[in-house]
Design a protein around this motif. Structure first.
Motif, PDB file in Angstrom:
ATOM      1  N   GLU A 224      45.027  47.687  26.035  1.00  0.00           N
ATOM      2  CA  GLU A 224      45.695  46.389  25.931  1.00  0.00           C
ATOM      3  C   GLU A 224      46.658  46.188  27.095  1.00  0.00           C
ATOM      4  OE1 GLU A 224      48.331  43.806  22.688  1.00  0.00           O
ATOM      5  OE2 GLU A 224      47.643  45.833  22.206  1.00  0.00           O
ATOM      6  N   GLU A 225      47.355  47.268  27.466  1.00  0.00           N
ATOM      7  CA  GLU A 225      48.279  47.176  28.593  1.00  0.00           C
ATOM      8  C   GLU A 225      47.520  46.890  29.889  1.00  0.00           C
ATOM      9  OE1 GLU A 225      50.397  50.821  28.573  1.00  0.00           O
ATOM     10  OE2 GLU A 225      51.660  50.305  26.837  1.00  0.00           O
ATOM     11  N   ILE A 226      46.389  47.585  30.050  1.00  0.00           N
ATOM     12  CA  ILE A 226      45.566  47.350  31.244  1.00  0.00           C
ATOM     13  C   ILE A 226      45.061  45.916  31.273  1.00  0.00           C
ATOM     14  CG2 ILE A 226      43.394  47.962  32.382  1.00  0.00           C
ATOM     15  CD1 ILE A 226      43.804  50.826  31.369  1.00  0.00           C
ATOM     16  N   TYR A 227      44.611  45.448  30.083  1.00  0.00           N
ATOM     17  CA  TYR A 227      44.102  44.076  29.989  1.00  0.00           C
ATOM     18  C   TYR A 227      45.200  43.070  30.323  1.00  0.00           C
ATOM     19  CZ  TYR A 227      42.559  39.728  27.824  1.00  0.00           C
ATOM     20  OH  TYR A 227      42.244  38.413  27.581  1.00  0.00           O
ATOM     21  N   ASN A 228      46.388  43.312  29.736  1.00  0.00           N
ATOM     22  CA  ASN A 228      47.505  42.401  29.987  1.00  0.00           C
ATOM     23  C   ASN A 228      47.909  42.425  31.454  1.00  0.00           C
ATOM     24  OD1 ASN A 228      47.656  41.613  27.304  1.00  0.00           O
ATOM     25  ND2 ASN A 228      49.124  43.195  26.759  1.00  0.00           N
ATOM     26  N   SER A 229      47.859  43.656  32.037  1.00  0.00           N
ATOM     27  CA  SER A 229      48.209  43.784  33.454  1.00  0.00           C
ATOM     28  C   SER A 229      47.217  43.021  34.327  1.00  0.00           C
ATOM     29  CB  SER A 229      48.232  45.266  33.833  1.00  0.00           C
ATOM     30  OG  SER A 229      48.476  45.413  35.212  1.00  0.00           O
ATOM     31  N   GLU A 230      45.923  43.198  34.022  1.00  0.00           N
ATOM     32  CA  GLU A 230      44.896  42.481  34.781  1.00  0.00           C
ATOM     33  C   GLU A 230      45.009  40.973  34.576  1.00  0.00           C
ATOM     34  OE1 GLU A 230      41.282  44.200  33.437  1.00  0.00           O
ATOM     35  OE2 GLU A 230      41.410  45.954  34.768  1.00  0.00           O
ATOM     36  N   LYS A 231      45.327  40.604  33.332  1.00  0.00           N
ATOM     37  CA  LYS A 231      45.470  39.178  33.041  1.00  0.00           C
ATOM     38  C   LYS A 231      46.637  38.576  33.814  1.00  0.00           C
ATOM     39  CE  LYS A 231      46.074  35.983  29.163  1.00  0.00           C
ATOM     40  NZ  LYS A 231      46.303  35.877  27.697  1.00  0.00           N
ATOM     41  N   GLU A 232      47.767  39.320  33.846  1.00  0.00           N
ATOM     42  CA  GLU A 232      48.933  38.840  34.583  1.00  0.00           C
ATOM     43  C   GLU A 232      48.637  38.753  36.070  1.00  0.00           C
ATOM     44  OE1 GLU A 232      52.140  41.409  33.640  1.00  0.00           O
ATOM     45  OE2 GLU A 232      52.309  40.745  31.549  1.00  0.00           O
ATOM     46  N   GLU A 233      47.900  39.771  36.582  1.00  0.00           N
ATOM     47  CA  GLU A 233      47.538  39.767  37.995  1.00  0.00           C
ATOM     48  C   GLU A 233      46.663  38.563  38.327  1.00  0.00           C
ATOM     49  OE1 GLU A 233      45.297  42.628  41.313  1.00  0.00           O
ATOM     50  OE2 GLU A 233      45.240  43.126  39.175  1.00  0.00           O
ATOM     51  N   LYS A 234      45.679  38.309  37.466  1.00  0.00           N
ATOM     52  CA  LYS A 234      44.788  37.171  37.696  1.00  0.00           C
ATOM     53  C   LYS A 234      45.565  35.860  37.668  1.00  0.00           C
ATOM     54  CE  LYS A 234      42.599  35.020  34.572  1.00  0.00           C
ATOM     55  NZ  LYS A 234      41.739  34.603  33.442  1.00  0.00           N
ATOM     56  N   GLU A 235      46.406  35.716  36.651  1.00  0.00           N
ATOM     57  CA  GLU A 235      47.175  34.480  36.515  1.00  0.00           C
ATOM     58  C   GLU A 235      48.113  34.284  37.692  1.00  0.00           C
ATOM     59  OE1 GLU A 235      49.068  34.875  32.749  1.00  0.00           O
ATOM     60  OE2 GLU A 235      47.291  34.260  31.593  1.00  0.00           O
ATOM     61  N   SER A 236      48.690  35.399  38.161  1.00  0.00           N
ATOM     62  CA  SER A 236      49.608  35.318  39.305  1.00  0.00           C
ATOM     63  C   SER A 236      48.869  34.886  40.566  1.00  0.00           C
ATOM     64  CB  SER A 236      50.270  36.682  39.516  1.00  0.00           C
ATOM     65  OG  SER A 236      51.077  36.669  40.674  1.00  0.00           O
ATOM     66  N   ILE A 237      47.699  35.506  40.795  1.00  0.00           N
ATOM     67  CA  ILE A 237      46.914  35.162  41.981  1.00  0.00           C
ATOM     68  C   ILE A 237      46.442  33.716  41.923  1.00  0.00           C
ATOM     69  CG2 ILE A 237      44.696  35.601  43.128  1.00  0.00           C
ATOM     70  CD1 ILE A 237      45.114  38.553  42.611  1.00  0.00           C
ATOM     71  N   ILE A 238      45.974  33.305  40.753  1.00  0.00           N
ATOM     72  CA  ILE A 238      45.512  31.917  40.594  1.00  0.00           C
ATOM     73  C   ILE A 238      46.669  30.941  40.821  1.00  0.00           C
ATOM     74  CG2 ILE A 238      44.580  30.229  38.968  1.00  0.00           C
ATOM     75  CD1 ILE A 238      42.540  32.266  39.924  1.00  0.00           C
TER      76      ILE A 238
ATOM     77  N   PRO B  92      36.931  37.328  36.300  1.00  0.00           N
ATOM     78  CA  PRO B  92      38.109  38.047  36.810  1.00  0.00           C
ATOM     79  C   PRO B  92      37.776  39.348  37.533  1.00  0.00           C
ATOM     80  CG  PRO B  92      38.446  37.326  34.534  1.00  0.00           C
ATOM     81  CD  PRO B  92      37.004  37.103  34.850  1.00  0.00           C
ATOM     82  N   LYS B  93      36.564  39.918  37.283  1.00  0.00           N
ATOM     83  CA  LYS B  93      36.194  41.170  37.933  1.00  0.00           C
ATOM     84  C   LYS B  93      36.124  41.009  39.457  1.00  0.00           C
ATOM     85  CE  LYS B  93      33.520  42.946  34.017  1.00  0.00           C
ATOM     86  NZ  LYS B  93      32.184  43.402  33.538  1.00  0.00           N
ATOM     87  N   LYS B  94      35.978  39.785  39.911  1.00  0.00           N
ATOM     88  CA  LYS B  94      35.856  39.528  41.345  1.00  0.00           C
ATOM     89  C   LYS B  94      37.210  39.342  42.022  1.00  0.00           C
ATOM     90  CE  LYS B  94      31.300  39.203  41.773  1.00  0.00           C
ATOM     91  NZ  LYS B  94      30.510  39.964  42.757  1.00  0.00           N
ATOM     92  N   ILE B  95      38.278  39.570  41.257  1.00  0.00           N
ATOM     93  CA  ILE B  95      39.605  39.243  41.774  1.00  0.00           C
ATOM     94  C   ILE B  95      39.980  40.062  43.003  1.00  0.00           C
ATOM     95  CG2 ILE B  95      40.949  40.889  40.386  1.00  0.00           C
ATOM     96  CD1 ILE B  95      42.864  38.474  39.839  1.00  0.00           C
TER      97      ILE B  95
ATOM     98  N   ASP C 235      30.126  31.961  48.586  1.00  0.00           N
ATOM     99  CA  ASP C 235      28.722  32.307  48.380  1.00  0.00           C
ATOM    100  C   ASP C 235      28.577  33.733  47.846  1.00  0.00           C
ATOM    101  OD1 ASP C 235      25.853  31.513  48.794  1.00  0.00           O
ATOM    102  OD2 ASP C 235      25.911  33.274  50.099  1.00  0.00           O
ATOM    103  N   ASP C 236      29.397  34.647  48.365  1.00  0.00           N
ATOM    104  CA  ASP C 236      29.360  36.043  47.896  1.00  0.00           C
ATOM    105  C   ASP C 236      29.754  36.153  46.422  1.00  0.00           C
ATOM    106  OD1 ASP C 236      28.557  36.926  50.361  1.00  0.00           O
ATOM    107  OD2 ASP C 236      30.570  37.500  51.037  1.00  0.00           O
ATOM    108  N   LEU C 237      30.662  35.294  45.997  1.00  0.00           N
ATOM    109  CA  LEU C 237      31.117  35.329  44.607  1.00  0.00           C
ATOM    110  C   LEU C 237      30.001  34.940  43.634  1.00  0.00           C
ATOM    111  CD1 LEU C 237      34.698  33.766  44.881  1.00  0.00           C
ATOM    112  CD2 LEU C 237      34.088  36.176  44.647  1.00  0.00           C
ATOM    113  N   PHE C 238      28.995  34.242  44.123  1.00  0.00           N
ATOM    114  CA  PHE C 238      27.870  33.816  43.288  1.00  0.00           C
ATOM    115  C   PHE C 238      26.698  34.800  43.350  1.00  0.00           C
ATOM    116  CE2 PHE C 238      30.098  29.811  43.300  1.00  0.00           C
ATOM    117  CZ  PHE C 238      29.766  29.263  42.068  1.00  0.00           C
ATOM    118  N   GLU C 239      26.923  35.953  44.004  1.00  0.00           N
ATOM    119  CA  GLU C 239      25.840  36.931  44.155  1.00  0.00           C
ATOM    120  C   GLU C 239      25.332  37.408  42.790  1.00  0.00           C
ATOM    121  OE1 GLU C 239      24.960  41.232  46.344  1.00  0.00           O
ATOM    122  OE2 GLU C 239      26.978  40.335  46.378  1.00  0.00           O
TER     123      GLU C 239
END
Length: 381
Positions: free
Chosen positions: A230-244, A288-291, A348-352
């Motif tokens: 859950e901590e990893i998920y929250n961390s990744e979620k926060e990272e994604k939201e921050s980058i976005i 989000p895996k492509k972040i 284009d790479d993101l749609f691979e």
């Protein structure tokens, strides 16, 4: 009652049952009762030896004095024989009485019918009770026989898989579970336990305590893993939201500068830039895996792009536009074209993965259609 007295009682019971069976020939009944009785005569003769320390449950084999945890007089060992004895005697006596009453009723039909019916009903009731006792005794003896088989399987193990016992006993696993629970309830296994998953049988309280401790450790570990995930998920979620969030702010800045430069040729290039950047962020939100692939896009390329177009805006606002200013504007416009091309390639790479999934789905469909004879080539044939 000592061992010799009990042995004498067994001999007397066996003799009585045998004599009763000789009085009338119930072939099937005789064979079943004899088998059940013979199987139980040696129930108190077996003893278990050996003692050594018990080890952790489910991790190692533990050798104990198993006889300490097994009833020396399992439920049904004596009562089952008595039920069979009195059931046989009652069935013979009252069965004969029923037959006699029916014959008497047929021969002397002039006798008061009500009294003969009452007598017949009472006698038949006692006959039914006797049969019930007989069946009850046979059931008890069968359970004792299974108990002895289970004990043989246990040997010197303090726990075992119920599925293995079921195979050994040639019974369904669900039946063995119910049977063991019943035996535990009757005190045949003095400290027996079955785990929550109904997978293992544990012979004594110490092994069961070890099992519970192990279970607690496993649960605690699972909870820790869940918290960690859950901590990893929250961390990744926060990272994604921050980058976005940072990316959106850069796109907003591009739009603002574009509005200030709407009369310039670069405005079209900035529209394209903002559109591509927005599509990249949309794709990251979906996947989000492509972040990690867009970290440089967000943290390096966009800031540099903002700096370039801000410089373009500043020099474009100069009242006197000399050769150097015009050259700088041309170089920045070329840079924006280069950036747009790079961002298009990134998008284009993101749609691979999407393209790969689509290709796989199409390939599967073609294979299925071909198998069903639905493709055009098959129709031509």
């Amino acid at each position: 009652m000592n061992k010799k007295d009990f042995s004498d009682l067994e001999d007397q019971i066996m003799s009585t049952v045998s004599n009763a069976l000789k009085a009338i020939d119930f072939a099937n009944l005789k064979r079943d009762i004899t088998d059940k009785t013979e199987d139980t005569l040696n129930q108190f003769k077996s003893k278990f030896n050996g003692y050594s320390e018990k080890y952790m449950i489910l991790n190692r084999k533990s050798k104990n004095d198993v006889s300490a945890y097994i009833s020396k007089r399992p439920s049904g060992s004596i009562s089952g024989i008595l039920y069979i004895l009195f059931g046989v005697i009652g069935s013979l006596v009252f069965g004969f009485s029923v037959i006699t009453t029916l014959v008497f009723k047929m021969l002397f039909s002039s006798v008061v019918i009500i009294s003969s019916n009452i007598i017949l009903g009472v006698v038949f009731l006692f006959f039914a009770v006797s049969l019930g006792m007989l069946l009850r005794g046979m059931t008890l003896r069968k359970r004792v026989k299974r108990f002895k088989k289970y004990v043989r399987f246990i040997d010197d193990n303090s726990y075992f898989l119920i599925s293995d016992l079921a195979k050994f006993a040639k019974e369904k696993e669900s039946f063995v579970i119910k049977d063991l629970n019943k035996m535990i309830g009757l005190g045949m296994f003095l400290e027996g336990h079955i785990d929550e998953e109904k997978t293992y049988f544990m012979l004594n309280n110490e092994v069961y305590s070890d099992y519970l401790n192990l279970k607690k450790q496993q649960i605690a570990k699972e909870i820790d893993n869940e918290k960690s995930n859950e901590e990893i998920y929250n961390s990744e979620k926060e990272e994604k939201e921050s980058i976005i969030r940072v990316g959106r702010s850069y796109i907003e800045q591009i739009k603002q500068i574009r509005n200030d430069l709407y009369k310039e040729e670069i405005a079209i290039k900035l529209d394209k830039l903002g559109n591509i950047a927005n599509q990249i962020l949309n794709q990251i939100e979906k996947n989000p895996k492509k972040i990690q692939e867009v970290n440089k896009f967000i943290n390096h390329y966009l800031p540099i792009t903002i700096k370039l177009i801000n410089s373009y805006k500043d020099i474009n606002n100069q009242l006197i536009k000399g050769e150097n200013i015009e050259n700088a504007k041309i170089e920045i416009e070329k840079s924006i074209d280069l950036i747009n091309t790079a961002f298009e390639n990134l998008l284009d790479d993101l749609f691979e993965d999407v393209v790969l999934d689509v290709s796989t789905d199409i390939s599967v469909l073609k294979t299925l259609f071909k198998q069903e004879g639905l493709v055009e080539e098959d129709f031509k044939k």
